[in-house]
Design an enzyme around this catalytic site. Structure first.
Site, PDB file in Angstrom:
ATOM      1  N   HIS A 105     -52.511-132.863  -1.759  1.00  0.00           N
ATOM      2  CA  HIS A 105     -53.071-131.582  -2.217  1.00  0.00           C
ATOM      3  C   HIS A 105     -52.003-130.521  -1.964  1.00  0.00           C
ATOM      4  CE1 HIS A 105     -55.520-128.099  -2.845  1.00  0.00           C
ATOM      5  NE2 HIS A 105     -55.226-127.674  -1.633  1.00  0.00           N
ATOM      6  N   ASP A 160     -58.723-129.616  -7.264  1.00  0.00           N
ATOM      7  CA  ASP A 160     -57.653-129.879  -8.234  1.00  0.00           C
ATOM      8  C   ASP A 160     -58.213-130.649  -9.440  1.00  0.00           C
ATOM      9  OD1 ASP A 160     -55.663-128.845  -6.330  1.00  0.00           O
ATOM     10  OD2 ASP A 160     -56.196-130.625  -5.201  1.00  0.00           O
TER      11      ASP A 160
HETATM   12  P1  NAI Z   1     -60.070-118.176   6.235  1.00  0.00           P
HETATM   13  O1  NAI Z   1     -58.830-117.717   6.916  1.00  0.00           O
HETATM   14  O2  NAI Z   1     -60.948-117.203   5.520  1.00  0.00           O
HETATM   15  O3  NAI Z   1     -60.986-118.935   7.302  1.00  0.00           O
HETATM   16  C1  NAI Z   1     -60.489-119.881   8.178  1.00  0.00           C
HETATM   17  C2  NAI Z   1     -61.360-119.841   9.402  1.00  0.00           C
HETATM   18  O4  NAI Z   1     -60.946-120.907  10.243  1.00  0.00           O
HETATM   19  C3  NAI Z   1     -61.223-118.545  10.190  1.00  0.00           C
HETATM   20  O5  NAI Z   1     -62.517-117.974  10.376  1.00  0.00           O
HETATM   21  C4  NAI Z   1     -60.594-118.991  11.501  1.00  0.00           C
HETATM   22  O6  NAI Z   1     -61.086-118.252  12.599  1.00  0.00           O
HETATM   23  C5  NAI Z   1     -61.049-120.440  11.559  1.00  0.00           C
HETATM   24  N1  NAI Z   1     -60.245-121.293  12.432  1.00  0.00           N
HETATM   25  C6  NAI Z   1     -58.911-121.237  12.656  1.00  0.00           C
HETATM   26  N2  NAI Z   1     -58.566-122.164  13.556  1.00  0.00           N
HETATM   27  C7  NAI Z   1     -59.690-122.809  13.902  1.00  0.00           C
HETATM   28  C8  NAI Z   1     -59.972-123.852  14.815  1.00  0.00           C
HETATM   29  N3  NAI Z   1     -59.018-124.402  15.570  1.00  0.00           N
HETATM   30  N4  NAI Z   1     -61.247-124.287  14.926  1.00  0.00           N
HETATM   31  C9  NAI Z   1     -62.222-123.715  14.186  1.00  0.00           C
HETATM   32  N5  NAI Z   1     -62.024-122.721  13.328  1.00  0.00           N
HETATM   33  C10 NAI Z   1     -60.766-122.266  13.184  1.00  0.00           C
HETATM   34  O7  NAI Z   1     -59.610-119.364   5.268  1.00  0.00           O
HETATM   35  P2  NAI Z   1     -60.409-120.009   4.055  1.00  0.00           P
HETATM   36  O8  NAI Z   1     -60.106-119.275   2.820  1.00  0.00           O
HETATM   37  O9  NAI Z   1     -61.827-120.216   4.448  1.00  0.00           O
HETATM   38  O10 NAI Z   1     -59.643-121.418   3.932  1.00  0.00           O
HETATM   39  C11 NAI Z   1     -59.753-122.401   4.942  1.00  0.00           C
HETATM   40  C12 NAI Z   1     -58.732-123.498   4.734  1.00  0.00           C
HETATM   41  O11 NAI Z   1     -59.001-124.190   3.514  1.00  0.00           O
HETATM   42  C13 NAI Z   1     -57.290-122.997   4.599  1.00  0.00           C
HETATM   43  O12 NAI Z   1     -56.449-123.884   5.328  1.00  0.00           O
HETATM   44  C14 NAI Z   1     -57.001-123.133   3.116  1.00  0.00           C
HETATM   45  O13 NAI Z   1     -55.621-123.322   2.880  1.00  0.00           O
HETATM   46  C15 NAI Z   1     -57.788-124.379   2.817  1.00  0.00           C
HETATM   47  N6  NAI Z   1     -58.085-124.597   1.407  1.00  0.00           N
HETATM   48  C16 NAI Z   1     -58.068-125.891   0.956  1.00  0.00           C
HETATM   49  C17 NAI Z   1     -58.339-126.190  -0.339  1.00  0.00           C
HETATM   50  C18 NAI Z   1     -58.303-127.609  -0.810  1.00  0.00           C
HETATM   51  O14 NAI Z   1     -58.447-127.804  -2.027  1.00  0.00           O
HETATM   52  N7  NAI Z   1     -58.136-128.618   0.009  1.00  0.00           N
HETATM   53  C19 NAI Z   1     -58.663-125.143  -1.303  1.00  0.00           C
HETATM   54  C20 NAI Z   1     -58.714-123.811  -0.750  1.00  0.00           C
HETATM   55  C21 NAI Z   1     -58.422-123.572   0.582  1.00  0.00           C
END
Ligand code: NAI
Length: 329
Positions: free
Chosen positions: A187, A159
């Site tokens: 966030h 952000d």
């Molecule tokens: P994605 O869906 O591509 O990957 C998430 C991964 O986490 C998947 O491979 C899934 O199998 C794994 N996962 C789910 N539960 C799990 C657990 N209990 N233990 C270990 N692994 C687990 O999602 P992406 O795009 O990589 O985003 C990840 C997170 O980051 C999302 O929650 C998204 O909202 C968040 N995010 C946060 C931002 C921030 O600024 N704080 C910015 C962009 C995304």
């Protein structure tokens, strides 16, 4: 050569994981003379995909990369870790209420907090990226018995970077000229990107961008809604920029902050700026040295900013109340 640093990453087979692991392994985070061990944590169904990522890490033959451990076991995943990057979480699906999402992810972060407390290195630091990241960090922190609260962080750096980039574009300057940009609060869409204290080339933003209505309305909205705009354009949520922000966050926490500046990260509030003690809220932070940081005091908060900050803090209190059963007394 130094002893290797151990970094655990959850959700390592996901989008952000794919953009993050290779940069850590290449030395882009901890420097060119710091070997790294990676402990990559996924849920069982994602282990085949994670193994593919590990094959690619092998194929990079990174000089600094030592051990790589892919696992679905939290004890193994957090063993000896110095930095736990909690990226994995369950995305919000159609029909799911915010409260449902908080509950589902809350359970994940309860287990991860406990496993970190049992297995991590004494100096462990934890950065939560997976959403809702502030409240997930709150849950992990409150379940990680014995790990000091000041070692938990939730990411608002994306952000901050987005806000700097918007101000730089508007002022027709390079984004490196924008400093002192603080994201306050959660966030989420209630976050407050504080233009009132930000500077462009060392001057107050309002001296450079005279269009105050733009600052108060379009600017704030653009930053708050940027994640949704990326999804609309790309058909998938921000990944490379999120991974980059995670890298910036860690680098900013291991490197002294340049004099007079600050960076944004959500930390456990000590009550500064009237933010309820114990909430994980974003505020201006200075790093004194690797492992030592402080909240920057005395940043002016005018009536406009106060209202915006309070609205975001109220949302954090509501999230905290929704998961109170997961927070040990
Ligand atoms: P994605 O869906 O591509 O990957 C998430 C991964 O986490 C998947 O491979 C899934 O199998 C794994 N996962 C789910 N539960 C799990 C657990 N209990 N233990 C270990 N692994 C687990 O999602 P992406 O795009 O990589 O985003 C990840 C997170 O980051 C999302 O929650 C998204 O909202 C968040 N995010 C946060 C931002 C921030 O600024 N704080 C910015 C962009 C995304």
């Amino acid at each position: 050569m130094k002893d290797p640093i151990t970094v655990s990453i959850t959700g390592a087979a996901g989008q952000i994981g794919y953009a993050l692991l290779f940069r850590i392994a290449s030395g882009a985070v901890f420097g060119p003379d710091q070997p790294v061990n990676l402990r990559l944590i996924e849920i069982e169904p994602a282990l085949p995909a994670l193994n593919g990522v590990v094959m690619e890490l092998d194929d990079c033959a990174f000089p600094l990369l030592r051990e790589v451990v892919p696992t679905a076991d939290l004890n193994e995943g957090f063993r000896g870790t110095n930095w736990a990057l909690l990226v994995g979480s369950v995305p919000r699906k159609a029909g799911m209420e915010r409260g449902d999402l908080l509950g589902i992810n809350g359970k994940i972060f309860t287990g991860q907090g406990k496993a970190i407390a049992r297995n991590a290195a004494k100096d462990v630091r934890v950065l939560v990226v997976g959403n809702p990241c502030n409240t997930n960090a709150l849950i992990a922190m409150n379940n990680a018995d014995g790990v000091p609260k000041e070692r938990f962080f939730a990411m608002t750096r994306l952000d901050e970077n987005r806000a700097k980039s918007q101000l730089a574009k508007k002022a027709s300057v390079h984004h490196s000229k924008v400093t002192n940009l603080c994201i306050w609060g959660n966030h989420s869409a209630t976050q407050y990107p504080d233009f009132t204290n930000a500077k462009i080339n060392g001057r107050p933003v309002a001296d450079v961008i005279s269009h105050v209505e733009w600052l108060k309305n379009d600017f704030i909205k653009t930053v708050q809604q940027r994640g949704a705009a990326i999804i609309a354009a790309r058909g998938a949520s921000s990944a490379a920029s999120a991974a980059n922000a995670a890298i910036d966050t860690v680098k900013s926490l291991i490197t002294p902050t340049p004099a007079g500046d600050w960076h944004s990260v959500a930390v456990c509030s000590d009550g500064s700026y009237g933010i309820e003690k114990g909430l994980i809220a974003s505020m201006p932070i200075r790093t004194i040295e690797d492992g030592k940081w402080e909240v920057v005091q005395g940043v002016p908060v005018d009536a406009f900013s106060r209202e915006k900050i309070d609205a975001s803090i109220k949302e954090l209190q509501e999230e905290r109340d929704a998961v109170k059963d997961l927070l040990p007394k």
